[in-house]
Design a protein around this motif. Structure first.
Motif, PDB file in Angstrom:
ATOM      1  N   PRO A 160     -15.636  20.572  80.035  1.00  0.00           N
ATOM      2  CA  PRO A 160     -16.651  19.635  79.532  1.00  0.00           C
ATOM      3  C   PRO A 160     -17.176  20.064  78.164  1.00  0.00           C
ATOM      4  O   PRO A 160     -17.400  21.253  77.910  1.00  0.00           O
ATOM      5  N   ASN A 161     -17.380  19.091  77.286  1.00  0.00           N
ATOM      6  CA  ASN A 161     -17.843  19.389  75.931  1.00  0.00           C
ATOM      7  C   ASN A 161     -19.192  20.101  75.919  1.00  0.00           C
ATOM      8  O   ASN A 161     -19.436  20.972  75.089  1.00  0.00           O
ATOM      9  N   ALA A 162     -20.071  19.701  76.837  1.00  0.00           N
ATOM     10  CA  ALA A 162     -21.390  20.335  76.883  1.00  0.00           C
ATOM     11  C   ALA A 162     -21.269  21.821  77.163  1.00  0.00           C
ATOM     12  O   ALA A 162     -22.005  22.640  76.587  1.00  0.00           O
ATOM     13  N   PHE A 163     -20.335  22.191  78.040  1.00  0.00           N
ATOM     14  CA  PHE A 163     -20.113  23.605  78.350  1.00  0.00           C
ATOM     15  C   PHE A 163     -19.617  24.348  77.118  1.00  0.00           C
ATOM     16  O   PHE A 163     -20.077  25.451  76.800  1.00  0.00           O
ATOM     17  N   ILE A 164     -18.666  23.745  76.389  1.00  0.00           N
ATOM     18  CA  ILE A 164     -18.119  24.376  75.192  1.00  0.00           C
ATOM     19  C   ILE A 164     -19.215  24.581  74.151  1.00  0.00           C
ATOM     20  O   ILE A 164     -19.319  25.652  73.525  1.00  0.00           O
ATOM     21  N   HIS A 165     -20.067  23.571  73.973  1.00  0.00           N
ATOM     22  CA  HIS A 165     -21.137  23.683  72.980  1.00  0.00           C
ATOM     23  C   HIS A 165     -22.175  24.723  73.375  1.00  0.00           C
ATOM     24  O   HIS A 165     -22.708  25.439  72.515  1.00  0.00           O
ATOM     25  N   MET A 166     -22.462  24.832  74.674  1.00  0.00           N
ATOM     26  CA  MET A 166     -23.415  25.852  75.128  1.00  0.00           C
ATOM     27  C   MET A 166     -22.846  27.254  74.911  1.00  0.00           C
ATOM     28  O   MET A 166     -23.566  28.177  74.522  1.00  0.00           O
ATOM     29  N   VAL A 167     -21.545  27.411  75.145  1.00  0.00           N
ATOM     30  CA  VAL A 167     -20.907  28.701  74.874  1.00  0.00           C
ATOM     31  C   VAL A 167     -20.983  29.027  73.386  1.00  0.00           C
ATOM     32  O   VAL A 167     -21.213  30.175  72.999  1.00  0.00           O
ATOM     33  N   TYR A 175     -25.048  24.276  68.413  1.00  0.00           N
ATOM     34  CA  TYR A 175     -24.572  23.436  69.520  1.00  0.00           C
ATOM     35  C   TYR A 175     -23.680  22.325  68.956  1.00  0.00           C
ATOM     36  O   TYR A 175     -22.756  21.858  69.625  1.00  0.00           O
ATOM     37  N   TRP A 176     -23.973  21.910  67.710  1.00  0.00           N
ATOM     38  CA  TRP A 176     -23.227  20.832  67.063  1.00  0.00           C
ATOM     39  C   TRP A 176     -22.125  21.373  66.154  1.00  0.00           C
ATOM     40  O   TRP A 176     -21.597  20.647  65.325  1.00  0.00           O
ATOM     41  N   TRP A 177     -21.759  22.644  66.315  1.00  0.00           N
ATOM     42  CA  TRP A 177     -20.671  23.235  65.527  1.00  0.00           C
ATOM     43  C   TRP A 177     -19.350  22.596  65.936  1.00  0.00           C
ATOM     44  O   TRP A 177     -19.003  22.547  67.117  1.00  0.00           O
ATOM     45  N   SER A 178     -18.585  22.109  64.963  1.00  0.00           N
ATOM     46  CA  SER A 178     -17.312  21.455  65.276  1.00  0.00           C
ATOM     47  C   SER A 178     -16.235  22.504  65.536  1.00  0.00           C
ATOM     48  O   SER A 178     -16.200  23.555  64.881  1.00  0.00           O
ATOM     49  N   ASP A 179     -15.384  22.214  66.478  1.00  0.00           N
ATOM     50  CA  ASP A 179     -14.293  23.112  66.838  1.00  0.00           C
ATOM     51  C   ASP A 179     -13.112  22.857  65.900  1.00  0.00           C
ATOM     52  O   ASP A 179     -12.453  21.812  65.973  1.00  0.00           O
ATOM     53  N   VAL A 180     -12.835  23.806  64.991  1.00  0.00           N
ATOM     54  CA  VAL A 180     -11.778  23.594  63.995  1.00  0.00           C
ATOM     55  C   VAL A 180     -10.408  23.500  64.639  1.00  0.00           C
ATOM     56  O   VAL A 180      -9.471  22.964  64.056  1.00  0.00           O
ATOM     57  N   TRP A 181     -10.261  24.031  65.864  1.00  0.00           N
ATOM     58  CA  TRP A 181      -8.954  24.009  66.525  1.00  0.00           C
ATOM     59  C   TRP A 181      -8.660  22.654  67.140  1.00  0.00           C
ATOM     60  O   TRP A 181      -7.512  22.239  67.254  1.00  0.00           O
ATOM     61  N   ARG A 182      -9.710  21.939  67.598  1.00  0.00           N
ATOM     62  CA  ARG A 182      -9.504  20.695  68.330  1.00  0.00           C
ATOM     63  C   ARG A 182      -9.823  19.452  67.510  1.00  0.00           C
ATOM     64  O   ARG A 182      -9.454  18.351  67.893  1.00  0.00           O
ATOM     65  N   ASP A 183     -10.565  19.613  66.403  1.00  0.00           N
ATOM     66  CA  ASP A 183     -11.014  18.461  65.623  1.00  0.00           C
ATOM     67  C   ASP A 183     -10.243  18.394  64.309  1.00  0.00           C
ATOM     68  O   ASP A 183     -10.512  19.158  63.382  1.00  0.00           O
ATOM     69  N   PRO A 184      -9.271  17.489  64.204  1.00  0.00           N
ATOM     70  CA  PRO A 184      -8.440  17.417  63.003  1.00  0.00           C
ATOM     71  C   PRO A 184      -9.107  16.726  61.816  1.00  0.00           C
ATOM     72  O   PRO A 184      -8.580  16.741  60.713  1.00  0.00           O
TER      73      PRO A 184
END
Length: 299
Positions: free
Chosen positions: A63-70, A130-139
Motif C-alpha cells: 500500500p502506498n500509505a505504508f511506503i510513504h510512512m516508511v 511523506y510526499w517524497w516521490s519514489d524515483v524507482w517507480r515514478d517515471p
C-alpha cells in the motif's frame, strides 16, 4: 558487508558506548550512543522494512500509505543521525575552545534532554517527506513539490551540516595548534583532532555521491531514461548506507578504551577499571590541567 551483519556491528557499538557512557558520564559518549542508535534505526527502516518486506517477503504490491510512512521514518532517522553529529561537533568545540564553560554547559541530564529534542525535531522534519516521490517507480519528470522536497533534503542532510562541520572543525584545529606547547601535548592534540574530524569527513565523502545524483535526476535526466543514472543512484544509496557502519572501525582505530571494552564484551579480556584522572606525580600542575581538559573530550 552482508545485510545481516550491518545491525550486528552497530549493536556491538551501542553496547560498548553505553558501558562507556554510564562509566564515565561523558556527554561525548552519550552523543555517540545516540548517533549509533539513529544508525540502527536507519538500517532497520531501509534494509529490513524498505527492502525485505517489499521484495523478499511480501512479493506483492505494498500500500502506498505504508511506503510513504516508511519514507517518513527513513528521513527522520537520517536527520537524527546527521544532526546528532552536528551537536557532537558543537559539544567538542565548547570542550576544547571554551573549557571553563564546558562543565557548566555539558552534563548528563542536559545531554539527554538535547538528544531527545533532536530526535523529536528529526521526526517533525521527516513528516513533509511523506510526499517524497519514489524515483524507482515514478517515471514522470519531477514536479515543483518534488524539487522543493529534494532541495530541502539536500540542504538538511548535506549542505548545511557539511558547511557547519568545515567551519567548526577549522576553528578547532586552528585553536588547538595555537595552544600546542610541548611534543606530548601536541600528540594528544593530533589524536583529538583526528577524532573530531573523522566522523564528519567520512560523512561528507560517503553522502556526496547520493546528493549529486539527486540533483542530476532533478534537472538532467530521469533514472528511468538512462541506466547510468540508475546505477549511480544505486551506488550513491549504498555509500550513504555504508556511513551507518564505518564508525565502529573509526572508534576502534582511535580509541584504546573503546577497543578494551569491546574485548571485554566479547570475553577476550577481563573487565578493567578506567584510569581516568590518574596522572604521574612528577607532572607539573599546569600540565595536569591541560591534559585533564583534553582527556575529558577524547574518546
Amino acid at each position: 558487508m552482508p545485510c545481516s551483519s550491518l545491525p550486528t556491528v552497530n549493536i556491538l557499538t551501542a553496547v560498548t558506548l553505553s558501558k562507556l557512557a554510564f562509566r564515565t558520564k561523558k556527554s561525548s559518549y552519550f552523543y555517540l550512543l545516540a548517533l549509533t542508535t539513529s544508525d540502527i534505526l536507519t538500517q532497520i527502516f531501509i534494509i529490513f522494512i524498505g527492502f525485505i518486506l517489499q521484495t523478499a517477503i511480501l512479493h506483492r504490491k505494498v500500500p502506498n500509505a505504508f511506503i510513504h510512512m516508511v519514507s517518513v521514518l527513513e528521513f527522520s532517522s537520517n536527520h537524527a543521525s546527521i544532526w546528532i553529529t552536528v551537536i557532537l561537533t558543537m559539544d567538542r568545540y565548547v570542550a576544547l575552545c571554551l573549557p571553563l564553560q564546558y562543565r557548566s554547559l555539558s552534563y548528563p541530564e542536559r545531554t539527554r534532554r538535547i538528544i531527545i529534542s533532536v530526535f523529536l525535531a528529526s521526526f517533525v522534519t521527516g513528516i513533509p517527506f511523506y510526499w517524497w516521490s519514489d524515483v524507482w517507480r515514478d517515471p514522470r519528470t519531477p514536479g515543483l513539490l518534488d524539487r522543493v522536497l529534494k532541495w530541502v533534503h539536500c540542504f538538511i542532510i548535506y549542505f548545511i551540516p557539511c558547511t557547519f562541520f568545515f567551519v567548526i572543525n577549522s576553528i578547532i584545529i586552528l585553536r588547538l595548534r595555537k595552544k600546542s606547547e610541548t611534543k606530548r601535548y601536541k600528540l594528544r592534540i593530533e589524536k583529538t583532532t583526528a577524532i573530531l574530524i573523522g566522523i564528519t569527513t567520512v560523512f561528507a565523502v560517503l553522502w556526496a555521491p547520493r546528493t549529486i545524483v539527486i540533483i542530476i535526476h532533478m534537472y538532467v535526466i530521469s533514472v528511468h531514461k538512462d541506466w547510468r543514472v540508475h546505477l549511480a543512484m544505486d551506488i550513491g544509496n549504498m555509500l550513504a548506507l555504508l556511513n551507518t557502519t564505518v564508525n565502529f572501525i573509526l572508534y576502534c582505530f582511535v580509541s584504546k578504551r573503546f577497543r578494551d571494552v569491546v574485548k571485554e564484551i566479547l570475553g577476550i579480556q577481563k573487565p578493567c577499571r578506567t584510569t581516568e584522572g590518574k596522572k604521574s606525580q612528577t607532572d607539573s600542575s599546569d600540565s595536569l590541567k591541560a591534559m585533564e581538559v583534553l582527556q575529558a573530550t577524547t574518546i
